[in-house]
Design a protein around this motif. Structure first.
Motif, mmCIF file in Angstrom:
data_model
loop_
_atom_site.group_PDB
_atom_site.id
_atom_site.type_symbol
_atom_site.label_atom_id
_atom_site.label_comp_id
_atom_site.label_asym_id
_atom_site.label_seq_id
_atom_site.Cartn_x
_atom_site.Cartn_y
_atom_site.Cartn_z
ATOM 1 N N LYS A 1 0.847 -1.194 0.000
ATOM 2 C CA LYS A 1 0.000 0.000 0.000
ATOM 3 C C LYS A 1 0.879 1.239 0.000
ATOM 4 C CE LYS A 1 -3.897 -2.039 2.422
ATOM 5 N NZ LYS A 1 -4.479 -2.324 3.733
ATOM 6 N N GLY A 2 0.359 2.316 -0.542
ATOM 7 C CA GLY A 2 0.999 3.635 -0.449
ATOM 8 C C GLY A 2 2.409 3.636 -0.997
ATOM 9 N N ASP A 3 3.347 4.142 -0.198
ATOM 10 C CA ASP A 3 4.692 4.385 -0.703
ATOM 11 C C ASP A 3 5.645 3.202 -0.555
ATOM 12 O OD1 ASP A 3 4.248 6.867 -1.722
ATOM 13 O OD2 ASP A 3 4.593 7.873 0.202
ATOM 14 N N VAL A 4 5.167 2.047 -0.200
ATOM 15 C CA VAL A 4 6.062 0.885 -0.074
ATOM 16 C C VAL A 4 6.344 0.320 -1.476
ATOM 17 C CG1 VAL A 4 6.342 -1.412 0.896
ATOM 18 C CG2 VAL A 4 5.120 0.344 2.215
ATOM 19 N N PRO A 5 7.611 0.490 -1.958
ATOM 20 C CA PRO A 5 7.923 0.079 -3.349
ATOM 21 C C PRO A 5 8.210 -1.412 -3.432
ATOM 22 C CG PRO A 5 9.864 1.031 -2.332
ATOM 23 C CD PRO A 5 8.791 1.024 -1.257
ATOM 24 N N ILE A 6 7.156 -2.198 -3.459
ATOM 25 C CA ILE A 6 7.314 -3.651 -3.345
ATOM 26 C C ILE A 6 7.961 -4.240 -4.603
ATOM 27 C CG2 ILE A 6 5.118 -4.571 -4.257
ATOM 28 C CD1 ILE A 6 6.712 -5.384 -0.818
ATOM 29 N N ASN A 7 7.921 -3.486 -5.730
ATOM 30 C CA ASN A 7 8.617 -3.985 -6.929
ATOM 31 C C ASN A 7 10.130 -4.031 -6.713
ATOM 32 O OD1 ASN A 7 8.518 -1.176 -6.870
ATOM 33 N ND2 ASN A 7 8.664 -0.972 -9.093
ATOM 34 N N MET A 8 10.642 -3.164 -5.800
ATOM 35 C CA MET A 8 12.089 -3.205 -5.535
ATOM 36 C C MET A 8 12.466 -4.472 -4.775
ATOM 37 S SD MET A 8 12.808 0.807 -4.789
ATOM 38 C CE MET A 8 14.553 0.564 -4.490
ATOM 39 N N LEU A 9 11.564 -4.928 -3.917
ATOM 40 C CA LEU A 9 11.798 -6.215 -3.244
ATOM 41 C C LEU A 9 11.753 -7.347 -4.276
ATOM 42 C CD1 LEU A 9 12.165 -7.964 -0.724
ATOM 43 C CD2 LEU A 9 9.671 -7.864 -0.382
ATOM 44 N N ALA A 10 10.757 -7.280 -5.178
ATOM 45 C CA ALA A 10 10.649 -8.309 -6.224
ATOM 46 C C ALA A 10 11.915 -8.335 -7.083
ATOM 47 C CB ALA A 10 9.420 -8.052 -7.086
ATOM 48 N N GLN A 11 12.455 -7.145 -7.379
ATOM 49 C CA GLN A 11 13.664 -7.064 -8.214
ATOM 50 C C GLN A 11 14.852 -7.764 -7.563
ATOM 51 O OE1 GLN A 11 14.290 -2.902 -9.240
ATOM 52 N NE2 GLN A 11 12.309 -2.857 -10.293
ATOM 53 N N PHE B 1 14.834 -10.379 -6.177
ATOM 54 C CA PHE B 1 14.692 -11.816 -6.421
ATOM 55 C C PHE B 1 14.424 -12.114 -7.899
ATOM 56 C CE2 PHE B 1 14.142 -11.080 -1.965
ATOM 57 C CZ PHE B 1 14.892 -12.099 -1.392
ATOM 58 N N GLY B 2 14.897 -11.207 -8.735
ATOM 59 C CA GLY B 2 14.838 -11.453 -10.172
ATOM 60 C C GLY B 2 13.490 -11.162 -10.813
ATOM 61 N N GLY B 3 12.573 -10.541 -10.059
ATOM 62 C CA GLY B 3 11.251 -10.247 -10.602
ATOM 63 C C GLY B 3 11.072 -8.768 -10.857
ATOM 64 N N GLY B 4 9.819 -8.331 -10.862
ATOM 65 C CA GLY B 4 9.540 -6.924 -11.101
ATOM 66 C C GLY B 4 8.053 -6.679 -11.121
ATOM 67 N N GLY B 5 7.687 -5.458 -11.488
ATOM 68 C CA GLY B 5 6.268 -5.115 -11.556
ATOM 69 C C GLY B 5 6.048 -3.660 -11.241
ATOM 70 N N HIS B 6 4.932 -3.370 -10.632
ATOM 71 C CA HIS B 6 4.567 -2.003 -10.262
ATOM 72 C C HIS B 6 4.958 -1.740 -8.812
ATOM 73 C CE1 HIS B 6 2.217 -1.692 -13.902
ATOM 74 N NE2 HIS B 6 1.544 -2.785 -13.581
ATOM 75 N N LYS B 7 4.857 -0.458 -8.421
ATOM 76 C CA LYS B 7 5.205 -0.112 -7.036
ATOM 77 C C LYS B 7 4.377 -0.910 -6.031
ATOM 78 C CE LYS B 7 4.081 3.815 -4.989
ATOM 79 N NZ LYS B 7 3.981 5.269 -4.851
ATOM 80 N N ASN B 8 3.098 -1.100 -6.313
ATOM 81 C CA ASN B 8 2.218 -1.755 -5.344
ATOM 82 C C ASN B 8 1.836 -3.191 -5.695
ATOM 83 O OD1 ASN B 8 0.774 1.451 -5.094
ATOM 84 N ND2 ASN B 8 1.913 0.485 -3.452
ATOM 85 N N ALA B 9 2.346 -3.703 -6.814
ATOM 86 C CA ALA B 9 2.010 -5.081 -7.190
ATOM 87 C C ALA B 9 3.135 -5.628 -8.054
ATOM 88 C CB ALA B 9 0.693 -5.132 -7.967
ATOM 89 N N ALA B 10 3.738 -6.720 -7.612
ATOM 90 C CA ALA B 10 4.885 -7.247 -8.349
ATOM 91 C C ALA B 10 4.953 -8.754 -8.164
ATOM 92 C CB ALA B 10 6.165 -6.584 -7.844
ATOM 93 N N GLY B 11 5.870 -9.376 -8.880
ATOM 94 C CA GLY B 11 5.997 -10.822 -8.774
ATOM 95 C C GLY B 11 7.414 -11.270 -9.078
ATOM 96 N N ALA B 12 7.715 -12.493 -8.675
ATOM 97 C CA ALA B 12 9.020 -13.072 -8.991
ATOM 98 C C ALA B 12 8.871 -14.591 -9.002
ATOM 99 C CB ALA B 12 10.065 -12.662 -7.955
ATOM 100 N N ARG B 13 9.772 -15.240 -9.728
ATOM 101 C CA ARG B 13 9.822 -16.707 -9.722
ATOM 102 C C ARG B 13 11.248 -17.125 -9.436
ATOM 103 N NH1 ARG B 13 5.690 -19.590 -12.849
ATOM 104 N NH2 ARG B 13 3.981 -18.125 -13.019
ATOM 105 N N ILE B 14 11.384 -18.049 -8.497
ATOM 106 C CA ILE B 14 12.711 -18.527 -8.140
ATOM 107 C C ILE B 14 12.742 -20.019 -8.402
ATOM 108 C CG2 ILE B 14 14.326 -18.837 -6.226
ATOM 109 C CD1 ILE B 14 13.234 -16.261 -5.042
ATOM 110 N N PHE B 15 13.715 -20.437 -9.202
ATOM 111 C CA PHE B 15 13.759 -21.846 -9.586
ATOM 112 C C PHE B 15 14.828 -22.587 -8.787
ATOM 113 C CE2 PHE B 15 11.985 -19.513 -13.166
ATOM 114 C CZ PHE B 15 10.812 -20.234 -13.369
ATOM 115 N N ASP B 16 14.571 -23.842 -8.578
ATOM 116 C CA ASP B 16 15.557 -24.730 -7.967
ATOM 117 C C ASP B 16 16.010 -24.309 -6.573
ATOM 118 O OD1 ASP B 16 15.489 -26.305 -10.298
ATOM 119 O OD2 ASP B 16 16.824 -24.870 -11.282
ATOM 120 N N ARG B 17 15.120 -23.682 -5.816
ATOM 121 C CA ARG B 17 15.407 -23.478 -4.386
ATOM 122 C C ARG B 17 14.146 -23.855 -3.644
ATOM 123 N NH1 ARG B 17 17.081 -17.958 -2.570
ATOM 124 N NH2 ARG B 17 17.573 -19.162 -0.702
ATOM 125 N N ASN B 18 14.303 -24.351 -2.429
ATOM 126 C CA ASN B 18 13.091 -24.828 -1.757
ATOM 127 C C ASN B 18 12.335 -23.707 -1.070
ATOM 128 O OD1 ASN B 18 13.635 -24.645 1.091
ATOM 129 N ND2 ASN B 18 15.114 -26.317 0.799
#
Ligand SMILES: [Mn+2]
Length: 329
Positions: free
Chosen positions: A282-292, A294-311
């Protein structure tokens, strides 16, 4: 950023044969955008083939009333893609999200047109129609069709675009929704989109297993950092025991966000060969930077990532630790 649809409109008018595609695990926005453009192109008597890497999720099959969406098979579609004059890539700006279709598309001599609303477009297309302030690709396609058709959009296109905008705005409640969004959907309703029927198709056709899966996931919801971060985890075992698929977890990220005080929510989904992570904030929390991170990306408030071969446990621990700096500055 090119938000003016004039050039892409003239490409659609000038050329004869088109391939339309969208990202892996397509959503209402990617599929609705495909169907709306297909509808216009067919009405002009042009050749159109919609080819996606993934099958259409059940809840979106109602959009494809001509049953024209095909699942990519390189032995069948290689020729179609290499022979098309134009390939339209919708709702993603990164050819890696086309998975194994990427090579066929990049090797084709077709004009590549990217229509999308995500940040940081990759340099792969010959023409871009991009607006990262748009609620959805459907909204961009709406302006494109208005340019081509004027006031009267077909009921089929109106339905598809209404579905695109409804799903990408969480039913008209995400931050980018503004008076213009409502003016667009009002016009789509005037053109024949039925809001009640579309909502029911997308959101009120859950299987019993899917509701049970949500129940299991919610039972395990956990918060951290003083209640500002909430996360949900879905394991293969939970999918197996409820007879559900990965696509059944769509929109589960809504639930962590509904807890008072939560600034960010994370959904961990255990895949066959890794972990899919969905981030919301929500608001100013840039969650896409967290996704980045881990090799992902997206918008400031909605993002995604996929991590392969780790449990799952290792991924969860690392992501929750890394989230701290964004949640509690
Ligand atoms: Mn979208």
């Amino acid at each position: 950023m090119n938000v003016d649809p004039t050039k892409v409109a003239s490409i659609l008018q000038r050329h004869r044969s088109f391939v339309l595609t969208t990202h892996v695990n397509p959503d209402g926005d990617g599929l609705g955008s495909e169907i709306a453009i297909e509808d216009w192109l067919l009405a002009q008597g042009k050749d159109v083939t919609i080819i996606n890497f993934s099958p259409t999720p059940l809840v979106y099959r109602f959009l494809d009333s001509r049953n024209s969406i095909q699942v990519f098979d390189s032995s069948i579609h290689g020729k179609v893609i290499s022979g098309a004059e134009v390939v339209l890539v919708l709702d993603t700006n990164n050819p890696d999200r086309l998975r194994t279709m990427k090579d066929a598309i990049m090797q084709s001599s077709a004009l590549k047109v990217c229509i999308d609303h995500h940040l940081n477009p990759a340099p792969f297309a010959s023409e871009y129609l991009l607006d990262d302030e748009a609620t959805s690709t459907g909204e961009i396609v709406y302006h494109l069709l208005r340019k081509l058709e004027g006031e009267h959009l077909s009921p089929q296109a109106a339905k598809a675009l209404y579905c695109a905008i409804m799903t990408d705005t969480g039913s008209f409640r995400y931050p980018r929704v503004d008076p213009e969004t409502h003016r667009i959907v009002a016009h789509l309703i005037e053109c024949g989109a039925d809001p009640v029927a579309i909502f029911q198709e997308v959101y009120e056709r859950w299987s019993t297993g899917r509701v049970q899966l949500l129940g299991k996931a919610l039972a395990g919801i956990d918060t951290s950092y003083g209640g500002s971060l909430a996360h949900l985890t879905i394991t293969r075992e939970m999918l197996r025991s409820t007879g559900t698929l990965e696509e059944d977890t769509d929109n589960f990220t809504t639930y962590p966000m509904s807890i008072a005080g939560v600034k960010a929510g994370i959904l961990f989904l255990e895949m066959e060969n890794g972990v899919k992570i969905s981030f919301r904030s929500k608001g100013d929390v840039p969650i896409n930077m967290l996704a980045q991170e881990f090799g992902g990306g997206g918008h400031k408030n909605a993002a995604g990532a996929r991590i392969f071969d780790r449990n799952l446990a290792a991924v969860e621990k690392d992501v929750l630790n890394a989230a701290k700096k964004f949640i509690s500055p």
